[in-house]
Design an enzyme around this catalytic site. Structure first.
Site, short mmCIF file in Angstrom:
data_model
loop_
_atom_site.label_atom_id
_atom_site.label_comp_id
_atom_site.label_asym_id
_atom_site.label_seq_id
_atom_site.Cartn_x
_atom_site.Cartn_y
_atom_site.Cartn_z
N THR A 189 14.58 36.27 49.56
CA THR A 189 13.43 35.39 48.85
C THR A 189 12.53 35.38 50.59
OG1 THR A 189 13.24 33.42 48.80
CG2 THR A 189 14.01 32.96 50.36
N GLU A 190 11.31 35.26 49.56
CA GLU A 190 10.25 35.19 50.19
C GLU A 190 9.44 36.60 51.09
OE1 GLU A 190 7.34 33.27 49.90
OE2 GLU A 190 9.44 31.64 49.19
N LYS A 207 8.45 39.72 46.45
CA LYS A 207 8.79 41.21 44.62
C LYS A 207 7.94 40.38 44.00
CE LYS A 207 12.51 38.40 43.75
NZ LYS A 207 11.94 37.54 45.41
N THR A 208 6.81 39.44 44.10
CA THR A 208 5.90 39.50 42.49
C THR A 208 4.36 39.88 42.94
OG1 THR A 208 6.99 36.88 42.24
CG2 THR A 208 4.76 37.47 42.20
N LYS A 268 9.58 36.51 34.56
CA LYS A 268 10.27 35.95 35.19
C LYS A 268 10.95 35.41 34.92
CE LYS A 268 10.60 34.86 39.71
NZ LYS A 268 10.62 35.52 40.77
N SER A 278 11.81 28.98 40.38
CA SER A 278 12.08 27.39 40.62
C SER A 278 10.38 27.15 41.61
CB SER A 278 13.06 27.06 41.90
OG SER A 278 13.05 28.07 42.73
N ASP A 334 4.55 32.37 40.49
CA ASP A 334 4.88 33.63 40.41
C ASP A 334 4.60 34.18 38.94
OD1 ASP A 334 5.13 33.91 43.06
OD2 ASP A 334 7.33 33.31 42.81
N GLU A 348 11.53 40.68 36.97
CA GLU A 348 11.21 40.26 38.09
C GLU A 348 13.02 39.13 38.40
OE1 GLU A 348 9.15 37.80 42.02
OE2 GLU A 348 8.12 38.48 40.43
#
Length: 228
Positions: free
Chosen positions: A12-13, A16-17, A38, A42, A55, A117
């Site tokens: 995560t982080e 990706k977006t 997407k 969350s 995102d 994504e």
């Protein structure tokens, strides 16, 4: 129908977006119609139109097709926690088959390049016996891997690539995204990943506080993603 790719991350982080928006922009700059999904997000904010995720909104901004928010982000969850836990708190069930149906709708909307994504890493749970990685398997889509360039990235990237291959999907390419400033031995880490990952490097995204995906598009080469 155009080309569709699932965008996964080593964690995560890892951007990706941000990278997906840049890939969409690179596609548009090449004269392609682009779209994105997407499926689950969350950390959504309440708006007059319902829960919206920043995102998903960025993907909507970057793509060329005009689609309703709910088609781009069918599962919007408010707490900024793991999707399956957020879904439990919201009393919702995350369905791979429903996500696949929405994705197929976008895939058939006329875009030349469609990006789906993911959320978190490759094995993000959706429930007790389901994972988000089942979605690209059901859709049979090749995978683009976003590697967050930081300490530990080689191990994360290689394990993710192995899992993708074990799931029967091709790794179409990868993007090195420098998520922090001043990574030690950056060039050596990059060279190791180039030697070991079985897919073309689509681009190296330098660290920038401005994080302008339109500028990042200039660092990407999407030719390996397009028909010969």
């Amino acid at each position: 129908m155009g080309r569709t790719y699932f965008v996964a991350g080593t964690d995560t982080e890892v951007g990706k977006t941000f990278v997906s928006a840049a890939l969409l922009t690179a596609g548009a700059n090449a004269g392609l119609q682009t779209a994105a999904v997407k499926p689950v997000a969350s950390g959504c904010a309440r708006t007059e139109e319902g829960l919206h995720n920043e995102d998903a909104l960025l993907l909507l901004e970057a793509m060329t097709l005009h689609l309703p928010y709910q088609q781009v982000n069918p599962f919007a969850l408010e707490p900024a926690i793991a999707p399956h836990i957020a879904a439990i708190e919201a009393g919702k069930q995350l369905s791979v088959s429903r996500m696949a149906g929405v994705c197929r709708g976008v895939m058939s909307a006329g875009a030349d390049l469609v990006l789906i994504e993911g959320a978190g890493g490759w094995r993000t749970p959706l429930g007790p016996r389901s994972f988000l990685s089942q979605l690209p398997r059901e859709l049979n889509t090749p995978v683009i891997l976003v590697v967050g360039m930081r300490l530990g990235c080689i191990n994360h990237a290689l394990l993710t690539a192995e899992a993708i291959r074990r799931d029967g999907l091709p790794l179409a390419g990868w993007v090195a995204n420098f998520v922090r400033e001043g990574m030690t031995h950056a060039e050596e880490n990059l060279a190791t990943l180039e030697a070991l990952l079985p897919a073309p490097l689509l681009g190296v995204v330098p660290y920038s506080e401005e994080r302008d995906y339109r500028e990042v598009a200039k660092h990407l080469d999407i030719r390996p993603l397009l028909p010969n």
